[in-house]
Structures are given as structure tokens and as C-alpha cells.
Motif scaffolding. Sequence first.
Motif, PDB file in Angstrom:
ATOM      1  N   ALA A 135      40.363  48.587  38.905  1.00 14.67           N
ATOM      2  CA  ALA A 135      40.796  47.441  39.712  1.00 14.67           C
ATOM      3  C   ALA A 135      40.217  47.508  41.120  1.00 14.67           C
ATOM      4  O   ALA A 135      39.987  48.589  41.658  1.00 14.67           O
ATOM      5  CB  ALA A 135      42.318  47.407  39.794  1.00 14.67           C
ATOM      6  N   ILE A 136      39.971  46.351  41.677  1.00 12.96           N
ATOM      7  CA  ILE A 136      39.644  46.213  43.096  1.00 12.96           C
ATOM      8  C   ILE A 136      40.669  45.235  43.653  1.00 12.96           C
ATOM      9  O   ILE A 136      40.874  44.162  43.100  1.00 12.96           O
ATOM     10  CB  ILE A 136      38.212  45.690  43.326  1.00 12.96           C
ATOM     11  CG1 ILE A 136      37.187  46.701  42.816  1.00 12.96           C
ATOM     12  CG2 ILE A 136      37.985  45.403  44.812  1.00 12.96           C
ATOM     13  CD1 ILE A 136      35.742  46.237  42.926  1.00 12.96           C
ATOM     14  N   THR A 137      41.320  45.627  44.729  1.00  8.97           N
ATOM     15  CA  THR A 137      42.365  44.805  45.321  1.00  8.97           C
ATOM     16  C   THR A 137      41.831  44.077  46.550  1.00  8.97           C
ATOM     17  O   THR A 137      41.198  44.689  47.401  1.00  8.97           O
ATOM     18  CB  THR A 137      43.558  45.699  45.733  1.00  8.97           C
ATOM     19  OG1 THR A 137      43.985  46.437  44.598  1.00  8.97           O
ATOM     20  CG2 THR A 137      44.712  44.860  46.246  1.00  8.97           C
ATOM     21  N   THR A 138      42.095  42.777  46.610  1.00  8.47           N
ATOM     22  CA  THR A 138      41.715  41.988  47.774  1.00  8.47           C
ATOM     23  C   THR A 138      42.681  40.817  47.923  1.00  8.47           C
ATOM     24  O   THR A 138      43.252  40.355  46.937  1.00  8.47           O
ATOM     25  CB  THR A 138      40.265  41.450  47.657  1.00  8.47           C
ATOM     26  OG1 THR A 138      39.971  40.676  48.821  1.00  8.47           O
ATOM     27  CG2 THR A 138      40.050  40.603  46.422  1.00  8.47           C
ATOM     28  N   THR A 139      42.836  40.358  49.144  1.00  7.56           N
ATOM     29  CA  THR A 139      43.654  39.168  49.377  1.00  7.56           C
ATOM     30  C   THR A 139      42.792  37.908  49.406  1.00  7.56           C
ATOM     31  O   THR A 139      43.318  36.809  49.455  1.00  7.56           O
ATOM     32  CB  THR A 139      44.430  39.267  50.704  1.00  7.56           C
ATOM     33  OG1 THR A 139      43.491  39.425  51.769  1.00  7.56           O
ATOM     34  CG2 THR A 139      45.401  40.438  50.682  1.00  7.56           C
ATOM     35  N   SER A 140      41.466  38.089  49.365  1.00  8.09           N
ATOM     36  CA  SER A 140      40.549  36.951  49.407  1.00  8.09           C
ATOM     37  C   SER A 140      40.236  36.463  47.991  1.00  8.09           C
ATOM     38  O   SER A 140      39.544  37.139  47.228  1.00  8.09           O
ATOM     39  CB  SER A 140      39.249  37.352  50.115  1.00  8.09           C
ATOM     40  OG  SER A 140      38.267  36.351  49.948  1.00  8.09           O
ATOM     41  N   LYS A 141      40.747  35.287  47.650  1.00  8.37           N
ATOM     42  CA  LYS A 141      40.477  34.733  46.319  1.00  8.37           C
ATOM     43  C   LYS A 141      38.990  34.473  46.102  1.00  8.37           C
ATOM     44  O   LYS A 141      38.464  34.797  45.031  1.00  8.37           O
ATOM     45  CB  LYS A 141      41.283  33.456  46.087  1.00  8.37           C
ATOM     46  CG  LYS A 141      42.736  33.734  45.794  1.00  8.37           C
ATOM     47  CD  LYS A 141      43.472  32.461  45.434  1.00  8.37           C
ATOM     48  CE  LYS A 141      44.930  32.799  45.151  1.00  8.37           C
ATOM     49  NZ  LYS A 141      45.694  31.639  44.745  1.00  8.37           N
ATOM     50  N   PRO A 142      38.268  33.914  47.083  1.00  8.20           N
ATOM     51  CA  PRO A 142      36.830  33.710  46.867  1.00  8.20           C
ATOM     52  C   PRO A 142      36.093  35.023  46.587  1.00  8.20           C
ATOM     53  O   PRO A 142      35.207  35.080  45.731  1.00  8.20           O
ATOM     54  CB  PRO A 142      36.343  33.081  48.173  1.00  8.20           C
ATOM     55  CG  PRO A 142      37.549  32.474  48.797  1.00  8.20           C
ATOM     56  CD  PRO A 142      38.707  33.345  48.359  1.00  8.20           C
ATOM     57  N   LEU A 143      36.482  36.091  47.281  1.00  6.96           N
ATOM     58  CA  LEU A 143      35.873  37.403  47.046  1.00  6.96           C
ATOM     59  C   LEU A 143      36.197  37.902  45.644  1.00  6.96           C
ATOM     60  O   LEU A 143      35.318  38.411  44.937  1.00  6.96           O
ATOM     61  CB  LEU A 143      36.345  38.413  48.095  1.00  6.96           C
ATOM     62  CG  LEU A 143      35.828  39.847  47.941  1.00  6.96           C
ATOM     63  CD1 LEU A 143      34.305  39.889  48.040  1.00  6.96           C
ATOM     64  CD2 LEU A 143      36.459  40.752  48.987  1.00  6.96           C
ATOM     65  N   ALA A 144      37.440  37.744  45.225  1.00  4.07           N
ATOM     66  CA  ALA A 144      37.847  38.177  43.879  1.00  4.07           C
ATOM     67  C   ALA A 144      37.017  37.473  42.809  1.00  4.07           C
ATOM     68  O   ALA A 144      36.553  38.103  41.855  1.00  4.07           O
ATOM     69  CB  ALA A 144      39.336  37.908  43.663  1.00  4.07           C
TER      70      ALA A 144
END
Length: 157
Positions: A135-144
Motif C-alpha cells: 500500500a501507498i497512503t496519500t490524501t491526494s486523490k489525483p496522486l492516488a
Amino acid sequence: MITLNTKSPDLAEFLGVLIGDGYIGSYPSRIIQITGHKINDKEYYQNYLIPLIKRIFDIKVSFREERDCLRLSIYSKEIFTALKITFDFPVGKKGDITIPANIIQSDECKLRLVRGLFDTDGSISLQRKKYPVIAITTTSKPLAFQIQEILNEFGFG
């Protein structure tokens, strides 16, 4: 002003690290900073990240242990400006950050950028003690969505 080589896999990996755990700020001076876990990240910073930065920029970085974290700092108006202009890297909060299109032109750059992101915001665990989960965690939906797109390209879908 320095010119950044947007075809450099090393730079792509550094950008992944910067997107994950980095920050660029302009007050009181131009700074690029990466913050990590005091215990878990120490060996990675000393043996891998600092030499990576030295290869890319040929500069010495400030590295210090604070009470609860590690902090790697680059004080350079030139590098700050180059990151801002070349990649439109956000100053201050990263918000809905995205991967700059001009750094992911080659497969190697895509993979190295994901490596930098994974090194900072990634994890591996066992689900129900049986199935590995990466998993990679991010709060940026575009990045995800961008990460998902890149991983799908390489058969991780």
C-alpha cells in the motif's frame, strides 16, 4: 539557475520522496525539507537518500535528529526555484499534489518515482496473516489515481 534533467531516474526517485515526505518552503529562506521516523528511517536517510541527493545536486545536506523525527534540509534558492519552475512543486502544503508529467516520460523514471513514494509513504503487511498487501497512503486523490495508473501499466492491477 540550475537546470534539472527531467529524464533522470535519480531525480524521479527524489521527486517521489519529496511528494511523499517532503516540503518546500519560502519563509524565512528557501528550503527543501524531508522528514522521517527517527528510528525506522535513519539507515535509509544516511546510506541511501543523502547519497542520492549528493549525486543529483552535488551539495551537502543538513541532516539532524530531532526529538521525535529526522530532518533532512537543503538550503538552496537555486534548487528551490528549479523544483518550483520545472515541476510546479507546491510551496507549503501539498494539497492535491500530482506527479509532474515531465518526469514520467520513461518506464525507469515511473518506477523510480513510485519507489521514492513507497520508501516514504508505503507499507507491506499481511492481510489475515495470509495475503501480502502492498500500500501507498496519500490524501491526494489525483496522486492516488496516477499511482494506480502507473502500477497498472506494469501489471500490478
